[in-house]
Motif scaffolding. Structure first.
Motif, PDB file in Angstrom:
ATOM      1  N   GLY A 623      27.850  34.977  42.686  1.00  0.00           N
ATOM      2  CA  GLY A 623      28.383  36.256  42.246  1.00  0.00           C
ATOM      3  C   GLY A 623      28.373  36.420  40.744  1.00  0.00           C
ATOM      4  O   GLY A 623      28.943  37.376  40.213  1.00  0.00           O
ATOM      5  N   ASP A 624      27.719  35.497  40.016  1.00  0.00           N
ATOM      6  CA  ASP A 624      27.574  35.629  38.571  1.00  0.00           C
ATOM      7  C   ASP A 624      26.547  36.719  38.249  1.00  0.00           C
ATOM      8  O   ASP A 624      25.507  36.821  38.922  1.00  0.00           O
ATOM      9  N   VAL A 625      26.827  37.491  37.207  1.00  0.00           N
ATOM     10  CA  VAL A 625      25.857  38.478  36.727  1.00  0.00           C
ATOM     11  C   VAL A 625      24.982  37.801  35.669  1.00  0.00           C
ATOM     12  O   VAL A 625      25.474  37.392  34.614  1.00  0.00           O
ATOM     13  N   LEU A 819      32.109  40.641  41.341  1.00  0.00           N
ATOM     14  CA  LEU A 819      31.171  40.081  40.367  1.00  0.00           C
ATOM     15  C   LEU A 819      31.883  39.733  39.066  1.00  0.00           C
ATOM     16  O   LEU A 819      32.927  40.314  38.734  1.00  0.00           O
ATOM     17  N   THR A 820      31.308  38.829  38.310  1.00  0.00           N
ATOM     18  CA  THR A 820      31.911  38.443  37.028  1.00  0.00           C
ATOM     19  C   THR A 820      30.856  38.311  35.949  1.00  0.00           C
ATOM     20  O   THR A 820      29.694  37.978  36.216  1.00  0.00           O
ATOM     21  N   LEU A 821      31.284  38.586  34.715  1.00  0.00           N
ATOM     22  CA  LEU A 821      30.465  38.379  33.514  1.00  0.00           C
ATOM     23  C   LEU A 821      30.935  37.177  32.713  1.00  0.00           C
ATOM     24  O   LEU A 821      30.284  36.780  31.757  1.00  0.00           O
ATOM     25  N   ALA A 838      33.325  33.848  40.171  1.00  0.00           N
ATOM     26  CA  ALA A 838      33.521  35.107  40.879  1.00  0.00           C
ATOM     27  C   ALA A 838      34.377  34.889  42.126  1.00  0.00           C
ATOM     28  O   ALA A 838      34.174  33.927  42.870  1.00  0.00           O
ATOM     29  N   GLU A 839      35.324  35.787  42.331  1.00  0.00           N
ATOM     30  CA  GLU A 839      36.164  35.705  43.520  1.00  0.00           C
ATOM     31  C   GLU A 839      35.434  36.308  44.716  1.00  0.00           C
ATOM     32  O   GLU A 839      34.691  37.287  44.578  1.00  0.00           O
ATOM     33  N   VAL A 840      35.665  35.710  45.867  1.00  0.00           N
ATOM     34  CA  VAL A 840      35.130  36.285  47.108  1.00  0.00           C
ATOM     35  C   VAL A 840      36.044  37.427  47.523  1.00  0.00           C
ATOM     36  O   VAL A 840      37.230  37.223  47.786  1.00  0.00           O
ATOM     37  N   ARG A 841      35.509  38.627  47.538  1.00  0.00           N
ATOM     38  CA  ARG A 841      36.308  39.802  47.903  1.00  0.00           C
ATOM     39  C   ARG A 841      36.565  39.836  49.393  1.00  0.00           C
ATOM     40  O   ARG A 841      37.686  40.057  49.854  1.00  0.00           O
ATOM     41  N   ASN A 842      35.505  39.648  50.160  1.00  0.00           N
ATOM     42  CA  ASN A 842      35.631  39.635  51.628  1.00  0.00           C
ATOM     43  C   ASN A 842      34.352  39.045  52.219  1.00  0.00           C
ATOM     44  O   ASN A 842      33.331  38.913  51.543  1.00  0.00           O
ATOM     45  N   ILE A 843      34.438  38.680  53.470  1.00  0.00           N
ATOM     46  CA  ILE A 843      33.287  38.162  54.216  1.00  0.00           C
ATOM     47  C   ILE A 843      32.946  39.162  55.325  1.00  0.00           C
ATOM     48  O   ILE A 843      33.841  39.591  56.077  1.00  0.00           O
ATOM     49  N   ILE A 844      31.685  39.539  55.417  1.00  0.00           N
ATOM     50  CA  ILE A 844      31.237  40.400  56.510  1.00  0.00           C
ATOM     51  C   ILE A 844      30.828  39.492  57.665  1.00  0.00           C
ATOM     52  O   ILE A 844      29.793  38.800  57.594  1.00  0.00           O
TER      53      ILE A 844
END
Length: 956
Positions: A623-625, A819-821, A838-844
């Motif tokens: 999730g890194d930009v 996402l994170t910078l 980056a934090e995991v927001r949710n899992i699909i």
């Protein structure tokens, strides 16, 4: 007798009076000796060191932390510099303001005379027409006005203060009761004083900026106001030489913020600047009363702002004693400041620059491909993807976006072509003004009967009257027949409309120079006409409209435009080409096309479609930009440490709007890039399975009006499952899917379908901002038509970074990150403070077979494109097209990830008004080639534009 004398002497010296006298004499002698020592021996020394011993308590700023990329490459740092500062040491009295203003004026002359610039963080600047304008709006403007007028809150503003123009604010602050900026004598008072008298508007603004800052610091003792930062040694020398005349002015050692490769990173890093009153209040509430003061520098945008708490550091303090010359003679109670922390970003420096340069080259290539050697192009006759750019529009763009400086045409060092063009302009302007005056007073031609040139002139005049408050918008009845006749039917003249506005009291007569507000309608109309020509005379936008028609009517030729580019040294060309051009062997069209091809003239400079683009690259697994690119960029070095007013004004007037972060702020419909969301909804709602097929006939007739597939009327796609629907980007398949999501029995409800779609929009993080640590616009979800929403149309809109988060979740089969910078934070010594991720927001949580069906469709979509055939790595992706305006090209979008088998990176690309999504896909291909090191950098980034062949891709 001797015995008597002896006895008397003994009695005297043994008496208490004698002892007392001896003590008094001794004390007197000691005092005289001490006085002699103090007054005569060391008098001058003690006078200097004692009488002028002044105590000051100072804060010492901590050094601001540096910013690095993920690999430790420096992006932002501090540099030692000299600043010019001023303190208000002037004695109160009638002429205090005059003396202080004169000192400031002299100081500005010294600073600018040595090539330096004063700090310009005032909320008013001069616009391109030389008029004062605000640089903020909305709440920020009201907060500024509240500070100007001394109101505690915005709600306390009086109506005339709330609606004050920039000119009125300047006049108020320059007035007798405030800073008295203007020359005056003993005989003047508030009734005779003229604000700004003796100074130009530019000089008034510069003096006012410093006075306003000094006023904000006035309640804090010994807090100087910074006039200029990073000044040259020449400025330092002149200021010190004139220290006696420049009362209260001194030089201070300081640090300034510097940015490396600023053009590429400006939208990520932002910049620093002097703290505002609003920021001061917020930061003091958050960090304590002593944490910040009004002379502090803070982050204004981007990472500089969001990571302010980490970067700022902690202040130290000391007590100093100074003599009459301001020289420190003693220091006490020293408290060491603490340097700010260093911030390491997830951004890859080299990838960011490569992606930016590729975007610029491809934008230039799109322009190069779509410019035609013609005077006009009728956009009504073609689809948005086939719009062409006539070369005459390019000639005018060079003037319209201030690449060519028309004000230089009349300078003494102007070239021959510049002088000739200016002479033609003066003649043309006189004719235009004469014809307009005749139309306004005698001819009275209805708008629809005017030539297009004069329709544009009169429309501009009407809009100017609205904008300047002559016609009060709030008073205008938009249902009124005469208003409709002017604005929609266009069957009356501007004369008739303005006279009707007067009759209906839609005119603010106080803004006209009438002498009396009780003038009759004829005098009011004459006042409006005089006002119009007074305003137009120095109006740069109106001047540009005259130049536009001079070019269109060949009064100014394309050859002259090219010659001016050379005369103003805006481009350099090879000697051989210049010889060909001068002897007429190379046309103006070829000359300009060569400049675009070689990027001598950039897409940003032309500000034609397309001139802007964005790209976001993420690490699929973390999730890194890795890159967040917005084209065009700007030089944030000129915005930090006190805004460069001239440069800021240039940015504000740039039609390519470089201050906008297109990666986080530009919102458009996602087009067919949205179809993976619709597929997820259909599969998880069990509306379809991976094997369900719908038949594409080219037109969907279950709703009215019936939408069509992109392939219609040339053909149809036939029977497709969800993988085939994505592969062929078949609109029909997804119309049917969106329709079935809204079915309850045989009843269709768009609202039901939209609610279901929203569930899965949210799963992909598209209901909110992406999580990055800089400013981002919140998304807009579809609310009107589920069938069209299912193909990424309707009224939904998302940012490029939002689409990047979404395709990242598709690539890794369901992990949706915030996402994170920011990668990590260390202290000044390099000790790790925070290892960010980056934090995991949710899992699909979706069946693997469903992911396979969606991802295979994306892979097959790429396989269908000839321009990806030579890629040695497998890519999965989806194109998208979003129409915003039928008279402009479509927005081009593309999302993808690679490698298909083991995804590493995901990319979202948007080219605003970029014609076709295949252009976005081909642009992204070059970035993929760079990232995976599939060719040398020189092969990928050539520094030139090229012809882009027609689309061979699936179109949507």
């Amino acid at each position: 007798m001797f015995e008597n004398l002896k006895e008397n002497f003994i009695n005297m010296i043994t008496s208490r009076v004698f002892v007392l006298m001896i003590v008094l004499v001794a004390i007197t002698a000691v005092m005289i000796n001490r006085i002699f020592d103090l007054q005569i021996v060391h008098g001058e020394e003690y006078l200097d060191s004692f009488q002028m011993r002044i105590m000051r308590e100072q804060t010492i700023k901590g050094s601001r932390g540096c910013i690095y990329d993920r690999n430790g490459k420096l992006l932002a740092y501090n540099e030692l510099a000299h600043s010019v500062i001023i303190e208000d040491v002037y004695e109160s009295g009638r002429f205090k303001n005059l003396n202080l203003n004169n000192t400031i004026y002299q100081l500005i002359d010294i600073i600018e005379g040595n090539g330096d610039s004063i700090v310009s963080d005032f909320k008013i600047v001069l616009d391109k027409n030389g008029r004062y304008m605000f640089t903020v709006e909305g709440t920020q403007l009201y907060r500024f006005l509240a500070d100007v007028y001394g109101r505690l809150t915005i709600e306390d503003l009086e109506e005339k203060e709330r609606t004050a123009t920039a000119q009125e604010v300047v006049d108020y602050l320059c007035g007798w009761e405030r800073f008295r900026i203007g020359n005056y004598t003993e005989d003047d008072d508030k009734n005779t004083f003229v604000p700004g008298n003796g100074y130009t508007k530019d000089e008034v603004l510069k003096i006012l900026t410093i006075r306003y800052d000094m006023n904000n610091n006035s309640y804090q003792k010994f807090i100087p106001t910074t006039v200029a930062t990073d000044v040259s040694e020449e400025t330092v020398a002149v200021v010190m030489e004139n220290s006696i005349e420049l009362e209260g002015v001194s030089i201070m050692e300081d640090t300034i913020r510097k940015y490396v490769d600023s053009l590429y990173f400006s939208h990520i890093l932002g910049y620093t600047g002097k703290i505002s009153q609003e920021e001061l209040t917020a930061l003091q509430e958050e960090n304590g009363e002593d944490s910040y003061d009004l002379n502090d520098t803070v982050g204004k945008l981007g990472i500089e702002k969001s990571m302010e708490a980490e970067l700022q550091g902690i202040k130290g303090s000391r007590v100093i004693f100074v003599n009459s010359m301001g020289k420190v003679i003693e220091t006490a109670d020293y408290v060491e400041p603490v340097a700010g922390n260093n911030v390491y970003l997830t951004i890859d420096h080299d990838l960011q620059i490569a992606a930016y340069r590729i975007l610029e080259e491809k934008l230039a290539s799109i322009l190069y491909t779509n410019i035609i050697n013609a005077k006009e192009f009728n956009t009504n006759d073609v689809s948005s993807s086939n719009i062409k750019i006539p070369i005459y529009d390019v000639y005018f763009a060079l003037i319209n976006n201030n690449v060519i400086n028309t004000e230089h045409f009349n300078e003494t060092d102007a070239g021959e072509t510049e002088k000739a063009v200016y002479h033609s302009y003066v003649e043309r302007k006189a004719g235009v003004f004469e014809n307009l005056r005749m139309e306004l007073t005698d001819t009275l031609t209805s708008y629809d009967q005017l030539p297009m040139e004069y329709q544009i002139y009169e429309s501009y005049i009407a809009e100017m009257l609205y904008d300047n408050g002559i016609i009060v918008r709030e008073r205008v009845d938009m249902e009124d027949e005469t208003y409709v006749a002017w604005t929609k039917d266009e069957v009356i003249s501007l004369n008739e409309y303005l006279n009707y506005c007067i009759a209906m009291n839609w005119i603010d007569v106080t803004r006209l120079n009438l002498g009396s507000q009780y003038s009759d309608s004829e005098k009011i109309y004459d006042g409006i006409v005089d006002y119009i020509f007074e305003q137009l005379d120095g109006d740069l936008d109106f001047t540009k409209r005259i130049y536009r028609f001079m070019i269109k009517n060949d009064v100014i030729s394309g050859v002259q435009i090219c010659q001016i580019l050379l005369e103003q040294k805006l481009v350099e060309i090879p000697t051989e080409e210049q010889e060909q051009f001068e002897r007429g062997a190379e046309s103006a069209y070829t000359f300009i096309m060569n400049r675009i091809q070689n990027l001598d003239i950039t897409p940003a400079q032309l500000a034609l479609d397309p001139h802007s683009a964005s790209m976001v690259i993420t690490d699929v697994k973390t999730g890194d930009v890795l890159a967040l690119v917005s084209y065009p960029g700007y030089d944030n070095n000129k915005m930090a440490n006190g805004v460069n007013a001239e440069y800021y004004s240039q940015l504000l007037n740039d039609l390519s709007t470089p201050l906008i972060n297109y990666a986080t702020r530009q919102m458009t419909a996602p087009g067919s890039t949205f179809k993976m969301v619709s597929s997820t909804a259909g599969l998880m709602e069990e509306t379809i399975t991976p094997f369900t097929t719908f038949t594409c006939t080219g037109i969907f007739d279950k709703i009215k009006p019936p939408p069509t597939c992109w392939i219609y009327p040339r053909g149809s796609h036939g029977s497709l499952n969800v993988t085939g629907g994505i592969r062929n980007s078949c609109n029909m398949f997804f119309y049917e899917l969106g329709y079935r999501l809204g079915l309850t029995g045989d009843n269709y409800s768009s609202e039901t379908a939209l609610k279901k779609l929203e569930t899965y929009v949210d799963m992909y993080g598209l209901t909110e901002t992406s999580g990055i640590e800089i400013e981002e616009t919140a998304p807009q979800l579809a609310t009107d038509d589920a069938v069209r929403a299912a193909i990424g149309q309707d009224n939904q809109s998302y940012s490029t970074v939002g689409l990047a988060r979404y395709v990242t979740a598709v690539a890794n089969s369901g992990t949706c990150y915030n996402l994170t910078l920011v990668d990590r934070i260390t202290d000044r010594s390099g000790t790790l403070i925070d290892d960010n991720s980056a934090e995991v927001r949710n899992i699909i949580d979706m069946e693997p077979a469903y992911w396979d069906a969606i991802q295979l469709g994306m892979r097959q979509m790429i396989e269908n494109n000839a321009y990806y055939k030579d890629m040695p790595i497998h890519v999965a992706g989806k194109t998208g097209t979003a129409e915003e305006n039928q008279n402009r090209a479509n927005h081009a979008l593309f999302v993808c990830y690679a490698p298909y088998e083991e995804p590493e990176i995901a990319i979202a690309t948007r080219i605003a008004y970029g014609y076709t999504s295949s252009y976005a896909a081909r642009t992204t291909k070059e970035v993929l080639r760079y990232y995976f090191d599939l060719a040398s950098e020189e092969e990928i980034i050539t520094g030139t534009a090229s012809q882009m062949s027609g689309s061979t891709a699936v179109t949507d």
